[in-house]
Design a protein around this motif. Structure first.
Motif, short mmCIF file in Angstrom:
data_model
loop_
_atom_site.label_atom_id
_atom_site.label_comp_id
_atom_site.label_asym_id
_atom_site.label_seq_id
_atom_site.Cartn_x
_atom_site.Cartn_y
_atom_site.Cartn_z
N HIS A 1106 0.84 -1.19 0.00
CA HIS A 1106 0.00 0.00 0.00
C HIS A 1106 0.88 1.25 0.00
N SER A 1107 0.38 2.28 -0.64
CA SER A 1107 1.17 3.53 -0.74
C SER A 1107 0.73 4.56 0.28
N ARG A 1108 -0.28 4.24 1.05
CA ARG A 1108 -0.73 5.15 2.10
C ARG A 1108 -1.14 4.34 3.33
N SER A 1109 -1.67 5.04 4.30
CA SER A 1109 -2.08 4.41 5.54
C SER A 1109 -3.01 3.23 5.29
N VAL A 1110 -2.76 2.13 6.00
CA VAL A 1110 -3.62 0.94 5.90
C VAL A 1110 -4.65 1.03 7.02
N ALA A 1111 -5.89 1.37 6.64
CA ALA A 1111 -6.90 1.71 7.64
C ALA A 1111 -7.57 0.50 8.26
N SER A 1112 -7.64 -0.62 7.52
CA SER A 1112 -8.40 -1.75 8.03
C SER A 1112 -7.76 -3.05 7.59
N ILE A 1113 -7.87 -4.05 8.45
CA ILE A 1113 -7.28 -5.36 8.18
C ILE A 1113 -8.23 -6.42 8.70
N THR A 1114 -8.35 -7.55 7.99
CA THR A 1114 -9.24 -8.61 8.45
C THR A 1114 -8.79 -9.94 7.88
N TYR A 1115 -9.06 -11.00 8.63
CA TYR A 1115 -8.79 -12.37 8.18
C TYR A 1115 -10.00 -12.91 7.44
N SER A 1116 -9.75 -13.78 6.45
CA SER A 1116 -10.84 -14.52 5.82
C SER A 1116 -11.33 -15.55 6.83
N PRO A 1117 -12.60 -15.98 6.73
CA PRO A 1117 -13.14 -16.93 7.70
C PRO A 1117 -12.34 -18.22 7.83
N ASN A 1118 -11.72 -18.69 6.74
CA ASN A 1118 -10.92 -19.91 6.83
C ASN A 1118 -9.49 -19.65 7.29
N GLY A 1119 -9.16 -18.38 7.51
CA GLY A 1119 -7.85 -18.03 8.02
C GLY A 1119 -6.72 -18.07 7.02
N ARG A 1120 -6.99 -18.36 5.76
CA ARG A 1120 -5.92 -18.50 4.78
C ARG A 1120 -5.45 -17.17 4.21
N ASN A 1121 -6.36 -16.20 4.15
CA ASN A 1121 -6.02 -14.92 3.54
C ASN A 1121 -6.24 -13.77 4.50
N ILE A 1122 -5.60 -12.67 4.19
CA ILE A 1122 -5.80 -11.41 4.89
C ILE A 1122 -6.18 -10.37 3.84
N ALA A 1123 -7.17 -9.56 4.15
CA ALA A 1123 -7.56 -8.47 3.25
C ALA A 1123 -7.28 -7.16 3.95
N SER A 1124 -6.79 -6.19 3.19
CA SER A 1124 -6.47 -4.89 3.76
C SER A 1124 -7.07 -3.79 2.91
N GLY A 1125 -7.54 -2.74 3.57
CA GLY A 1125 -8.07 -1.57 2.88
C GLY A 1125 -7.25 -0.36 3.27
N SER A 1126 -7.00 0.49 2.30
CA SER A 1126 -6.05 1.59 2.52
C SER A 1126 -6.59 2.93 2.06
N SER A 1127 -5.97 3.98 2.56
CA SER A 1127 -6.28 5.33 2.12
C SER A 1127 -5.87 5.54 0.67
N ASP A 1128 -5.09 4.61 0.10
CA ASP A 1128 -4.73 4.73 -1.31
C ASP A 1128 -5.87 4.26 -2.23
N LYS A 1129 -7.05 4.01 -1.64
CA LYS A 1129 -8.29 3.67 -2.35
C LYS A 1129 -8.32 2.24 -2.85
N THR A 1130 -7.38 1.40 -2.40
CA THR A 1130 -7.33 0.03 -2.89
C THR A 1130 -7.53 -0.97 -1.75
N ILE A 1131 -7.94 -2.18 -2.17
CA ILE A 1131 -8.00 -3.33 -1.29
C ILE A 1131 -6.98 -4.33 -1.80
N ARG A 1132 -6.25 -4.92 -0.90
CA ARG A 1132 -5.26 -5.93 -1.29
C ARG A 1132 -5.48 -7.18 -0.46
N THR A 1133 -5.14 -8.32 -1.04
CA THR A 1133 -5.24 -9.59 -0.32
C THR A 1133 -3.86 -10.22 -0.22
N TRP A 1134 -3.65 -10.94 0.90
CA TRP A 1134 -2.34 -11.48 1.22
C TRP A 1134 -2.47 -12.92 1.69
#
Length: 1544
Positions: A1106-1134
């Motif tokens: 992310h190129s800006r502040s990461v405002a929110s983070i959450t795990y997927s229900p199965n625990g395999r992935n993480i999703a993040s939302g940022s002030s850079d207007k994007t959502i990323r998965t990890w």
């Protein structure tokens, strides 16, 4: 009583008699017997009575006793003369008239003192404008009724009565169309009406009374009154005229019909859900409950009583067990309310009907019902629909129901009620609770509205009413029930006897004893008696089957009912007959979705229609054909369905739903394979959308069989009903269907039926059940789902555009494209920019126009929801990152928090607008009105684990708990924090709530009471931004702006271990993994970290991306992935284990691109941005050549290559200049720091030894390029910012342009000005450039112009170059000196002839923001541009558009009216194969239209590329790629079917 007519010599019926003393009355007494309707042995006798005897007996109220003979035997005849209805009515109403007249003075004074209740509205007559008018009207009506029964009165009185009647008919007609605003106009007329009615009414009543007592008016009396009476009649006429002028009925009625039809068209109320007048309780039965319900509705509620009063909440619950007659009672109640003009709507639910079992269909139907009878409500509803065109039957209907009620100021004169029957058969417990909550809220806000709910006593319904203080009326406890059911049984058995011609003589075929047996066995269930009657009708002689059923002791009511069902089945169905069992499975298997008729069942199963019909007829006691749904076969009562699939039905007859669904799934696939075809509805043109085809419904009916419609909608429901692996037969069928063109034809059917969302649901259901299908099928379904999601707009809008607009943009590697492309050779083709694969996940997750503040996974992990600064909520496909549907709009400020309900049905969102909204997850429609109560921004929300409650935290320093079903707050707000609350969370066990605050503390609250538990948790030294519970509820994790993460013991509140340190800026979000082993955190430092929850040790390196502040983070229900939302207007998965991104996005600049340049060899492009980065790009591919140069602490405004290409120089906003190694990206020497303000321009000398810089400090400096040391003193002379500097090609001179409007040429060696400045542009100079031969300088300005200057003469060459409509930000000469390029704040680039100054071709369009910089490639072939839209575009100088190409339109056969929509990017015969579109040609939804209608549609990811002249965008993100269309063989409009080559 009969009267003898002397003229006809016949006797005629007489219902009343005027007795005179001279009259003779003959009384005839008749007797006889009849059997089966045939009379025999008739006897009669007559007696005479004198008129005087009758009068005396009448006044003495005694009977007349007369002796006579009858059948030759002595007999006594006794009879009594009663008052005629006229006299009785007269007596009653004369009393009423007297009372009305007594009230006159009081009412008149009331009228003068205060305005009347302005209740004139739809369904309300003029006589109900106020109480005074009501009394006057009743008085007048009584008078009229009296006169109608008199056959002899004077002509004068008759004329007066006629005038009154005419006026009353006019005044008492339903003025459904009068507005509330008209009450003020009507008031004077109403007052005149009252005064005018009293006198003649009293007079006429007196007249009638005198006539009845045989006291006629004398002629002299009539003459005296005649003048007054005629004057009164004249006043009636004038009053009628005035009222007619005031309220033109025809006009208002027309307005009413228009509004009602408008609401109907928008909301699609389901008429079949309303009560039916021909249904209901048998006359004489259930009178008590019907009367009690009607009386309850009549009772007005005290408007001063608090709305939360449990004893005054306006809801009545009537409940009972299956078969007790609830629906019949509901119909009867509705009929009574309708007769009383109090019914505001009804909805009869039914579990085996997809519409009647959907709670979402109830609000639209009730809205329309209430709007139809109450105009003020209708006005508000219609206005709300006009204000928001998006509102429809599935969007915002609950809010639409409640909001107008909340804002209503008027109320109807009588209480209105809505009735909902069989609520237990509708929706799920959660949705029922929500619906009941909304209805309760409506009743509490509007005391004139009541709700009657009738249902089984299901747990959720009972719990709701218990909680709201409604005791409920148990039909099983009705004292009159046995009497009613006995009467019902008696009548029902009599009907059986009449239908079957069973003798009732000498005594009824069902005697009293048998009647008792039936009533006992019914157990109070009317259904038992009704089914018994239907069952017995199947026999010629019903006595024997009835005796068999009544044999043996009576058992429990439900058992007796089941025994009756079994008897009905055994007597007609052979359990060994395979066809019979197959029909049963088909009929019951389709029932939950849609009942099918005999022919459809036969067509599905392959059984002859006659056999199916015979089977249905044989089971007529249990089944019937519903004429309202094309004679679909339905069970007579839902308990029959439950019996047939339940454990009480013997195995021989029990229906195996699993087997039924497998069979039906195969039948559906087979039907689709056989019947689907191209252009199934024979649409003649592609110009019209589905909505514009007036006879589309008829075409669907005529061309798409009932079983094909059913199959297209429900094939997937049947296939996915079991979790067991699908058979090979099913997989083979499904594979064939999904691989062929038929899947497009399936979408075509869904399109014309308006059911595309059902198709999306079907495909997602397959993916959710992926374990039962093989991998090949799952991959095919994924591909088709991507197709439908990507092209849902054209698929839903117009069936032809599935082929014309969706298919051409399908990736070439898609299985769908590979299958279909050969069958559709004459489509528009994407000649450049067609994707080979579907967009990767990194190319998606984009749609928000503001920073993302919160994200959450759905419980099933299929979706992600996000809330943003742009005030919207979005739903995304978690696997693909594709947006699902349109943004959820409703909030008026940024959305701070989002969450899914535990069952995944709803989404909640909190916002700075102080509101919490609830949305339906499947459709995105608001579920109810916003939850209001907070007085400042809502910052955090969460569902309780059971989904019953919602907790919210706010900047108002409070925590609130809400009932999730009703939206009402639970108790008072929880107070305790001393500052803003930032985060709240429920413990997984549901007992506690934790909150974090600006006051640096955490607090724990009792979730049931809202009371604080223990003391605040202290340890953080700054704002506590995020809190979360561990999955076992034992621990709490918190993240703070103090850069620390802390773990706490949830029971004691004590901190555990040392804080987790590692982030370099404040923590924004924390979360536990589902297994509790890890903690994930996000920060303002742009990173994400994963920690071991026990040790506090980082699990991996920080997650960067992310190129800006990461405002929110959450795990997927199965625990395999993480999703993040940022002030850079994007959502990323990890990847939650490795921390690696699921897909690496193509990174470009994240802020304004301020300057750019080609490397001397033309292989690279360098760019700088306000995002503080310098990036180098491969000029051929557009991909990043290396990592960004990161050493500036401020935005960078200027960049340049050294002549040898080894170094790059840059200047920033913070007055620094840096020199970089172009290959390694490392800095060369220390920063150059002599400027006192921002550096706006830098340039290398042609020999590479020096660097020149211009600054806002109004100076120019020269630097040694190797050492970085300043060379001499700064060059001074400009009186404004130095915006641009450039060396002459020979290096002898430096030219500078300034905001002061001048250009100054300097001696580079002497560092002194040459001559006076050129007064170039009064608006300020933004950019300058030398011609390659050094003879000219070109300048651009804020004044929208470009000027060319002769360096030697210092004079302008020719006139200014005009064409840009905004300031010119950058100018550049081509390397050969023939052309100029200019970039403007008007978002266009223009190419000019450097000699003539003429523009070459049309402006180059494609950027979405002002152009900041332009540059030519060394080979002269390309121009690059940088923009505030964060991108770089590459343009081919050989493909400058020139839209003077009308000849090509003729070649393509395109309509002339779209010539202004097409941009030709090349010339010659091949121009038609590389077409771009003018941005103005596309509407907001991507459609290109012509005069005839819609022409084509462009996907969102292609719109920028197809409207841009650029051949490439940097970075080469898929959404920014160049797209060109080939329309040379495009078949469309009336020739659209020619696009198809396959067999039809």
């Amino acid at each position: 009583m009969m009267r003898h007519d002397d003229h006809t010599a016949t006797w005629k019926p007489l219902h009343s008699l005027k007795i005179q003393s001279i009259a003779k009355i003959t009384v005839t007494v008749k007797a006889g017997r009849s059997v089966a309707g045939i009379s025999f042995r008739k006897l009669e006798t007559r007696v005479d009575v004198s008129g005087q005897e009758a009068i005396e007996a009448f006044w003495e109220s005694r009977a007349l006793v007369i002796a006579t003979t009858f059948d030759s035997q002595p007999a006594i005849v006794t009879f009594k003369i009663r008052p005629s209805p006229t006299l009785q009515t007269t007596y009653e109403y004369v009393i009423k008239i007297q009372e009305d007249v007594k009230k006159y003075t009081m009412l008149a004074e009331s009228l003068i003192e205060k305005e009347p209740d302005t209740s004139l509205n739809y369904g309300v007559s003029l006589t109900e404008v106020n109480p005074m008018t009501k009394n006057a009207s009743s008085l007048a009506n009584v008078t009229l009724n009296l006169l109608k029964e008199q056959k002899s009165y004077d002509e004068v009185v008759s004329n007066l009565a006629t005038s009154m009647e005419e006026f009353l008919l006019f005044a008492d007609r339903p003025l459904e169309d009068a507005f509330y605003d008209d009450a003020e106009l009507l008031e004077p007329i109403v007052e005149r009406f009252y005064k005018l009615i009293v006198e003649p009414a009293t007079f006429i009543c007196g007249y009638v009374r005198n006539r009845l007592t045989d006291k006629s008016f004398e002629s002299s009396t009539l003459l005296e009154e005649e003048k007054i009476i005629r004057d009164l009649a004249g006043q009636f006429k004038r009053l009628e005229k005035d009222l007619d002028l005031t309220v033109p009925e025809a006009t208002l009625r027309a307005i009413t019909n228009i509004e009602k039809e408008f609401i109907r068209e928008r909301l699609h109320p389901f008429d079949k859900a309303s009560y039916q007048d021909d249904r209901g309780c048998m006359d004489g039965t259930r009178t008590r409950v019907i009367n009690d319900s009607s009386s309850w509705v009549d009772q007005s509620r005290d408007y001063d009583t608090p709305s939360q009063s449990s004893t005054d909440n306006g809801m009545l619950w009537i409940y009972g067990m299956p078969g007790i007659g609830k629906s019949a009672i509901a119909h009867s109640i509705c009929r009574r309310l309708h007769e009383n003009r109090q019914l505001a709507g009804s909805f009869f639910c039914r579990r085996d009907d997809p519409i009647l079992s959907d709670t979402k269909r109830i609000p639209p139907t009730l809205i329309y019902g209430l709007a139809s009878v109450f105009r003020p409500y209708r006005n508000l509803v219609a206005q709300a629909l006009r204000d928001d065109p998006q509102i429809g039957p599935d969007l915002a209907c609950v809010e639409l129901f409640l909001s107008p009620l909340q804002s209503l100021k008027a109320r109807p004169l009588r209480t209105l009620a809505v009735v909902i029957d069989a609520l237990d058969e509708c929706g799920e417990p959660a949705t029922r609770m929500q619906l009941l909550g909304h209805l309760l809220k409506a009743c509490q806000q509007n005391k004139w509205l009541k709700v009657i709910v009738i249902s089984r006593p299901e747990k959720d319904i009972r719990s709701f009413f218990n909680a709201t203080g409604v005791v409920g009326q148990d039909l099983g406890q009705d004292d009159h029930s046995r009497t009613d059911i006995r009467h019902f049984t008696k009548v029902r058995m009599k009907i059986v006897a009449e239908e079957l011609h069973v003798s009732q003589n000498p005594e009824p075929w069902v005697g009293e004893r048998q009647l008792d047996h039936i009533v006992n066995r019914s157990g109070g269930l009317f259904l038992f008696v009704e089914t018994l009657g239907q069952y017995l009708m199947k026999y010629r002689n019903p006595k024997q089957p009835l005796d068999r059923l009544l044999a043996g002791p009576a058992e429990e009511a439900s058992i007796e009912l089941h025994k009756l069902y079994l008897a009905a089945i055994e007597s007609r169905v052979d359990s060994e007959e395979a066809e019979s069992r197959l029909i049963a499975r088909a009929v019951i298997g389709v029932a939950p979705h849609r009942a099918l008729c005999d022919e459809a069942i036969a067509a599905l199963t392959g059984i002859e229609t006659g056999i199916v019909s015979s089977w249905v007829d044989d089971l007529g006691s249990l089944l019937y054909r519903d004429t309202t749904i094309q004679r679909g076969i339905r069970v007579r009562h839902i308990s029959i369905f439950e019996y047939l699939i339940g454990p009480f039905c013997p195995l021989d007859f029990r229906i195996d739903l699993k087997q039924a669904n497998i069979e039906l799934g195969v039948y559906c696939l087979r039907t689709m394979m056989t019947e689907l075809r191209f252009n199934i509805c024979e649409l003649e043109t592609s110009y019209r959308s589905n909505a514009e085809i007036q006879d589309l419904n008829e075409r669907v009916r005529d061309n798409i069989s009932d079983i094909l419609q059913y199959s297209c909608l429900y094939w997937c429901n049947h296939l996915c009903s079991s979790l067991e692996p699908a058979s090979k037969e099913i997989c083979d069928y499904l594979d064939t269907f999904l691989r062929g063109e038929r899947v497009l034809y399936w979408l075509e059917v869904l399109s014309v039926m308006g059911k595309v969302p059902a198709g999306i649901g079907a495909l997602r259901l397959i993916l959710a059940c992926n374990k039962i299908f093989n991998e090949g099928i799952v991959n095919l379904v994924e591909d088709i789902l991507r197709f439908v999601l990507a092209f849902s707009a054209p698929i839903s809008t117009s069936a032809p555009h599935i082929y014309l607009s969706a298919l051409p943009f399908t990736p070439s590697d898609s299985s769908l494209w590979k299958t279909a492309c050969t069958s559709f050779p004459k489509l528009m083709t994407v000649s450049e920019g067609q994707m080979t694969k579907w967009l990767k996940i990194e190319d998606l997750w984009k749609g928000h126009t503001g920073g993302i503040m919160d994200i959450a996974y759905s419980p099933d992990g299929l979706n992600v929801v996000s809330g943003s600064h742009d005030n919207t909520v979005r739903i995304w496909d978690a696997k693909t990152g594709a947006p699902i549907g349109e943004p959820l709009k409703g909030h008026t400020e940024r959305v701070t928090s989002v969450a899914y309900s535990p069952d995944g049905r709803n989404i909640i969102s909190g916002s700075w607008d102080k509101m919490i909204r609830i949305w339906e997850a499947a459709t995105g429609t608001p579920v109810a009105e916003p939850l209001t109560g907070h007085i400042d921004a809502v910052t955090s929300i969460a569902y309780s684990p059971d989904g019953k409650y919602i907790v919210s935290g706010s900047f108002d320093c409070t925590v609130r708990i809400w009932n999730a079903a009703t939206g009402t707050p639970i108790g008072e707000p929880s107070r305790g924090h001393a500052d803003n609350i930032t985060s709240v969370a429920y413990s997984p066990d549901g007992f506690s709530i934790v909150s974090g605050s600006f006051d640096h503390t955490l607090r724990i609250w009792n979730a049931a009471t809202g009371a604080p538990v223990g003391k605040p948790l202290k340890g953080h030294t700054h704002v506590v931004e995020s809190v979360a519970y561990s999955p076992d509820s034992q621990y709490i994790v918190s993240g703070s702006w103090d850069k620390m993460i802390r773990i706490w013991d949830a029971a004691t509140g004590t901190p555990l271990g040392a804080p987790l340190a590692g982030h370099t800026d404040g923590i924004q979000s924390v979360a536990y993994s589902p297994n509790g082993q890890n903690i994930v955190s996000s920060s303002n430092d742009h990173t994400i970290r994963i920690w071991d929850a026990k040790t506090g040790v980082p699990v991996c390196e920080p997650l960067n991306g992310h190129s800006r502040s990461v405002a929110s983070i959450t795990y997927s229900p199965n625990g395999r992935n993480i999703a993040s939302g940022s002030s850079d207007k994007t959502i990323r998965t990890w990847d939650a284990v490795t921390g690696t991104p699921i897909a690496e996005p193509l990174m470009g600049h994240t802020n304004l691109v301020m300057d750019l340049a080609y490397s001397p060899d033309g292989n690279s492009i360098v760019s700088c941005s306000w995002d503080r980065n310098i990036r180098i790009w491969n000029a051929e591919t557009g991909f990043s050549a290396n990592v960004p140069f990161k050493a500036h602490n401020n935005g960078i405004q200027s960049v340049a290559y050294s002549p040898d290409g080894r170094n790059i120089v840059s200047g920033d906003v913070g007055n620094l200049i840096r020199i970089w190694d172009a290959k390694t990206g490392g800095p060369v020497a220390e920063p150059l720091k002599e400027h006192t303000r921002d550096v706006k321009s830098v340039a290398y000398s042609p020999d590479g030894r020096n660097v020149a810089s211009g600054s806002s400090d109004q100076t120019i400096r020269i630097w040694d390029a190797v050492t970085g040391a300043p060379v001499g003193e700064p060059l001074k002379g400009h009186k404004g910012f130095v915006a641009s500097i450039i060396y002459s090609p020979d290096g002898q001179f430096i030219a500078s342009g300034s905001y002061d409007g001048t250009i100054q040429v300097w001696d580079a060696a002497a560092r002194s000005p040459i001559g006076e400045p050129l007064n170039a542009h009064p608006g300020g100079v933004t950019s300058i450039a030398y011609s390659p031969d050094g003879r000219n300088i070109v300048s651009g300005s804020f004044d929208n112009t470009i000027r060319i200057w002769d360096v030697m003469t210092r004079t302008p060459v020719g006139e200014p170059l005009r064409g840009h409509t905004d300031g010119v930000g950058s100018v550049e000469y081509s390397p050969d000196g023939r052309n100029l390029a200019s970039g403007s704040f008007d978002r266009t680039i223009r190419i000019w002839d450097a000699i003539t100054g003429a523009p070459i071709g049309d402006p180059l369009k494609g950027h979405l923001g002002p152009i900041t910089s332009v540059a030519y490639s060394p080979d002269n072939r390309h121009v690059i541009s940088g923009s505030s839209d964060h991108t770089i575009c590459v343009w081919d100088t050989r493909q400058i558009p020139n839209n003077d190409s009308t000849v090509s339109l003729g070649i393509m056969g395109l309509p002339p009216q779209i010539s202004d929509k097409i941009l030709f990017t090349s010339s010659g015969p091949n121009a038609v194969s590389s077409i771009a579109l003018d941005p103005k040609a596309l509407d907001s939804e991507g459609w290109v239209r012509c005069d005839d209608g819609i022409l084509l549609w462009v996907p969102e990811d292609c719109r920028r590329g197809v409207t841009s002249h650029a051949i490439r965008t940097i970075p080469p993100e898929a959404r920014l790629r160049c797209v060109r269309l080939d329309l040379s063989d495009f078949k469309y409009g009336n020739s659209w079917t020619d696009a198809y080559y396959g067999s039809r």
